[in-house]
Design a protein around this motif. Structure first.
Motif, PDB file in Angstrom:
ATOM      1  N   LEU A 287       0.823  -1.205   0.000  1.00  0.00           N
ATOM      2  CA  LEU A 287       0.000   0.000   0.000  1.00  0.00           C
ATOM      3  C   LEU A 287       0.860   1.259   0.000  1.00  0.00           C
ATOM      4  O   LEU A 287       0.554   2.238  -0.687  1.00  0.00           O
ATOM      5  CB  LEU A 287      -0.926  -0.013   1.221  1.00  0.00           C
ATOM      6  CG  LEU A 287      -1.910   1.167   1.334  1.00  0.00           C
ATOM      7  CD1 LEU A 287      -2.771   1.276   0.087  1.00  0.00           C
ATOM      8  CD2 LEU A 287      -2.769   1.016   2.564  1.00  0.00           C
ATOM      9  N   VAL A 288       1.986   1.245   0.756  1.00  0.00           N
ATOM     10  CA  VAL A 288       2.887   2.392   0.772  1.00  0.00           C
ATOM     11  C   VAL A 288       3.424   2.656  -0.631  1.00  0.00           C
ATOM     12  O   VAL A 288       3.441   3.787  -1.109  1.00  0.00           O
ATOM     13  CB  VAL A 288       4.044   2.138   1.765  1.00  0.00           C
ATOM     14  CG1 VAL A 288       5.148   3.176   1.557  1.00  0.00           C
ATOM     15  CG2 VAL A 288       3.541   2.209   3.188  1.00  0.00           C
ATOM     16  N   SER A 289       3.861   1.589  -1.318  1.00  0.00           N
ATOM     17  CA  SER A 289       4.385   1.761  -2.675  1.00  0.00           C
ATOM     18  C   SER A 289       3.321   2.301  -3.618  1.00  0.00           C
ATOM     19  O   SER A 289       3.588   3.141  -4.480  1.00  0.00           O
ATOM     20  CB  SER A 289       4.908   0.421  -3.200  1.00  0.00           C
ATOM     21  OG  SER A 289       5.984  -0.037  -2.415  1.00  0.00           O
ATOM     22  N   SER A 290       2.064   1.832  -3.470  1.00  0.00           N
ATOM     23  CA  SER A 290       0.981   2.290  -4.335  1.00  0.00           C
ATOM     24  C   SER A 290       0.704   3.778  -4.131  1.00  0.00           C
ATOM     25  O   SER A 290       0.550   4.530  -5.088  1.00  0.00           O
ATOM     26  CB  SER A 290      -0.276   1.458  -4.058  1.00  0.00           C
ATOM     27  OG  SER A 290      -1.352   1.920  -4.840  1.00  0.00           O
ATOM     28  N   LEU A 291       0.670   4.207  -2.858  1.00  0.00           N
ATOM     29  CA  LEU A 291       0.400   5.615  -2.589  1.00  0.00           C
ATOM     30  C   LEU A 291       1.568   6.498  -3.033  1.00  0.00           C
ATOM     31  O   LEU A 291       1.366   7.646  -3.452  1.00  0.00           O
ATOM     32  CB  LEU A 291       0.128   5.811  -1.101  1.00  0.00           C
ATOM     33  CG  LEU A 291      -1.186   5.210  -0.572  1.00  0.00           C
ATOM     34  CD1 LEU A 291      -1.277   5.348   0.925  1.00  0.00           C
ATOM     35  CD2 LEU A 291      -2.391   5.860  -1.233  1.00  0.00           C
ATOM     36  N   GLU A 292       2.811   5.978  -2.913  1.00  0.00           N
ATOM     37  CA  GLU A 292       3.963   6.761  -3.348  1.00  0.00           C
ATOM     38  C   GLU A 292       3.934   7.013  -4.853  1.00  0.00           C
ATOM     39  O   GLU A 292       4.514   7.969  -5.354  1.00  0.00           O
ATOM     40  CB  GLU A 292       5.266   6.034  -2.972  1.00  0.00           C
ATOM     41  CG  GLU A 292       5.624   6.101  -1.496  1.00  0.00           C
ATOM     42  CD  GLU A 292       6.195   7.444  -1.089  1.00  0.00           C
ATOM     43  OE1 GLU A 292       6.288   8.324  -1.963  1.00  0.00           O
ATOM     44  OE2 GLU A 292       6.525   7.621   0.088  1.00  0.00           O
ATOM     45  N   ASP A 293       3.278   6.114  -5.614  1.00  0.00           N
ATOM     46  CA  ASP A 293       3.177   6.299  -7.064  1.00  0.00           C
ATOM     47  C   ASP A 293       2.257   7.462  -7.427  1.00  0.00           C
ATOM     48  O   ASP A 293       2.294   7.963  -8.542  1.00  0.00           O
ATOM     49  CB  ASP A 293       2.655   5.015  -7.727  1.00  0.00           C
ATOM     50  CG  ASP A 293       3.758   3.972  -7.859  1.00  0.00           C
ATOM     51  OD1 ASP A 293       4.939   4.375  -7.847  1.00  0.00           O
ATOM     52  OD2 ASP A 293       3.445   2.786  -7.984  1.00  0.00           O
ATOM     53  N   SER A 294       1.383   7.846  -6.486  1.00  0.00           N
ATOM     54  CA  SER A 294       0.432   8.922  -6.773  1.00  0.00           C
ATOM     55  C   SER A 294       1.129  10.272  -6.696  1.00  0.00           C
ATOM     56  O   SER A 294       1.942  10.508  -5.805  1.00  0.00           O
ATOM     57  CB  SER A 294      -0.725   8.878  -5.760  1.00  0.00           C
ATOM     58  OG  SER A 294      -1.546  10.019  -5.896  1.00  0.00           O
TER      59      SER A 294
ATOM     60  N   VAL B  52       4.886   8.589   2.488  1.00  0.00           N
ATOM     61  CA  VAL B  52       3.782   7.765   2.968  1.00  0.00           C
ATOM     62  C   VAL B  52       4.292   6.716   3.962  1.00  0.00           C
ATOM     63  O   VAL B  52       5.329   6.080   3.744  1.00  0.00           O
ATOM     64  CB  VAL B  52       3.071   7.066   1.793  1.00  0.00           C
ATOM     65  CG1 VAL B  52       1.893   6.249   2.302  1.00  0.00           C
ATOM     66  CG2 VAL B  52       2.601   8.099   0.778  1.00  0.00           C
ATOM     67  N   THR B  53       3.565   6.543   5.080  1.00  0.00           N
ATOM     68  CA  THR B  53       3.836   5.460   6.022  1.00  0.00           C
ATOM     69  C   THR B  53       2.520   4.751   6.333  1.00  0.00           C
ATOM     70  O   THR B  53       1.439   5.341   6.200  1.00  0.00           O
ATOM     71  CB  THR B  53       4.448   5.983   7.325  1.00  0.00           C
ATOM     72  OG1 THR B  53       3.484   6.819   7.994  1.00  0.00           O
ATOM     73  CG2 THR B  53       5.718   6.770   7.054  1.00  0.00           C
ATOM     74  N   ALA B  54       2.618   3.492   6.714  1.00  0.00           N
ATOM     75  CA  ALA B  54       1.433   2.704   7.050  1.00  0.00           C
ATOM     76  C   ALA B  54       1.763   1.822   8.248  1.00  0.00           C
ATOM     77  O   ALA B  54       2.773   1.116   8.242  1.00  0.00           O
ATOM     78  CB  ALA B  54       0.990   1.848   5.862  1.00  0.00           C
ATOM     79  N   GLU B  55       0.926   1.884   9.280  1.00  0.00           N
ATOM     80  CA  GLU B  55       1.114   1.076  10.473  1.00  0.00           C
ATOM     81  C   GLU B  55      -0.108   0.184  10.654  1.00  0.00           C
ATOM     82  O   GLU B  55      -1.248   0.664  10.673  1.00  0.00           O
ATOM     83  CB  GLU B  55       1.302   1.968  11.698  1.00  0.00           C
ATOM     84  CG  GLU B  55       2.529   2.868  11.608  1.00  0.00           C
ATOM     85  CD  GLU B  55       2.664   3.759  12.823  1.00  0.00           C
ATOM     86  OE1 GLU B  55       1.833   3.612  13.764  1.00  0.00           O
ATOM     87  OE2 GLU B  55       3.594   4.593  12.847  1.00  0.00           O
ATOM     88  N   LEU B  56       0.139  -1.113  10.785  1.00  0.00           N
ATOM     89  CA  LEU B  56      -0.928  -2.086  10.948  1.00  0.00           C
ATOM     90  C   LEU B  56      -1.170  -2.310  12.441  1.00  0.00           C
ATOM     91  O   LEU B  56      -0.261  -2.704  13.183  1.00  0.00           O
ATOM     92  CB  LEU B  56      -0.545  -3.408  10.261  1.00  0.00           C
ATOM     93  CG  LEU B  56      -1.625  -4.490  10.244  1.00  0.00           C
ATOM     94  CD1 LEU B  56      -2.857  -4.003   9.476  1.00  0.00           C
ATOM     95  CD2 LEU B  56      -1.074  -5.755   9.601  1.00  0.00           C
TER      96      LEU B  56
END
Length: 341
Positions: free
Chosen positions: A301-308, A314-318
């Motif tokens: 998901l981080v990689s996908s958002l960075e493409d935008s 972007v960071t993501a914590e589960l």
């Protein structure tokens, strides 16, 4: 990829760009001696894995480019390699060389890497397993704020040869490693230093006394200048405060509406089994979103958002119960037209 350890029992490994995530950091407000700890804290907060390790390239203004990876993952890949001790550094610091301004596409041993430079600083980096599509290249360039001619084709990737030393000017983990081969000589070196100190102690004592006298005289002279100097310092503080207020007002220019941000996030979230629990913008250019996303991969998901082109950093914590906390910096909207992908 292992490197020569300099005659010690330590082996240096280059961590491939495909194993790394990338981020930039502004540490200009942090004291110089605390910037490395500041960077380590930022990496721990950004990493979607619990055991991050990193390498860093500092710029003179206190900004930094960081590559970070999972320590357990690279240790497992290097388990069969020799060396009682292992040290890991980023491959990206040994590939290519800095540019003053512009974008480039580098051909690495595994995949290709796009880089964007501004004022001699690496401000963006993206890795693909193969050549990116024209749309991916366009989105990367637009996301960095670089001007791009729509008719300009995808550039041919430049073949690079890994250098023996990193291209950044600051000391890296490899520099420290080169000292490890001298460990056996440290006791003798300490003895020699103590002997030299004892020989020159008498001469140094007289120098210390003279220095203290000079300091006292300088302090006496400087006391007469305190009042004019204080007025200068007060004027400088007032000017700094005015600059900060101007920068704060300028930062409001070109911000994106929340509706566009929501639409972009909905487009990028995988699948349909997700729910937005909380939407928050602590500042106009930052975003925090809590979603329930069963089965989501934070790293993907981080990689996908960075493409935008709308998001960076972007960071993501589960968390528990499939709760995912997404944090990102909102990029300014292009003044040349609509930049929605």
């Amino acid at each position: 990829m292992p490197l020569n350890g300099g005659g010690s029992d330590t082996t240096v490994f280059l961590v491939g760009r495909e194993l790394c995530l990338f981020m930039t950091l502004d540490a200009s407000k942090a004291p110089g001696k605390q910037r490395k700890e500041f960077a380590a804290l930022a990496v721990r907060r950004a990493a979607p894995f619990p055991d991050p390790d990193f390498d860093i390239a500092w710029s003179p203004d206190g900004s930094a480019a960081l590559w970070y990876w999972s320590r357990a993952r690279v240790n497992a890949l290097a388990a069969a390699e020799p060396g009682r001790r292992k040290r890991f550094v980023a491959e990206a610091l040994y590939a290519g060389s800095p540019l003053e301004q512009g974008v480039e596409l580098l051909q690495l041993d595994d995949g290709v890497e796009a880089r964007a430079w501004k004022a001699g600083r690496l401000c963006a980096s993206r890795w693909w397993q193969g050549l990116p599509s024209a749309g991916q290249w366009r989105d990367f360039v637009r996301g960095t704020g670089q001007a791009l001619d729509p008719a300009l084709p995808l550039p041919e990737p430049l073949a690079v040869t890994l250098a023996d030393t990193p291209w950044n000017r600051q000391a890296t983990g490899t520099d420290k490693l080169q000292l490890s081969g001298l460990e056996q000589y440290l006791p003798k070196a300490a003895f020699v230093l103590v002997a030299i100190f004892l020989l020159v102690a008498g001469a140094q004592l007289g120098g210390i006394v003279r220095a203290q006298v000079d300091i006292w005289r300088a302090q006496s002279t400087a006391s007469d200048l305190d009042a004019p100097l204080q007025r200068i310092l007060d004027a400088r503080d007032a000017a700094d405060q005015a600059v900060a207020e101007i920068d704060s007002m300028l930062s409001l220019h070109g911000l994106r509406p929340s509706t566009s941000l929501m639409a972009e996030l909905v487009r990028l979230l995988p699948g349909k089994e997700w729910q937005v629990r909380k939407w928050n913008q602590p500042t106009p250019d930052t975003l925090e979103v809590n979603v329930i996303a069963p089965g989501s991969n934070p790293e993907t998901l981080v990689s996908s958002l960075e493409d935008s082109p709308m998001f960076k950093g972007v960071t993501a914590e589960l968390g528990r119960n499939n709760e995912l906390t997404i944090k990102a910096t909102i990029t300014a909207a292009s003044t040349a037209g609509n930049d929605t992908p």
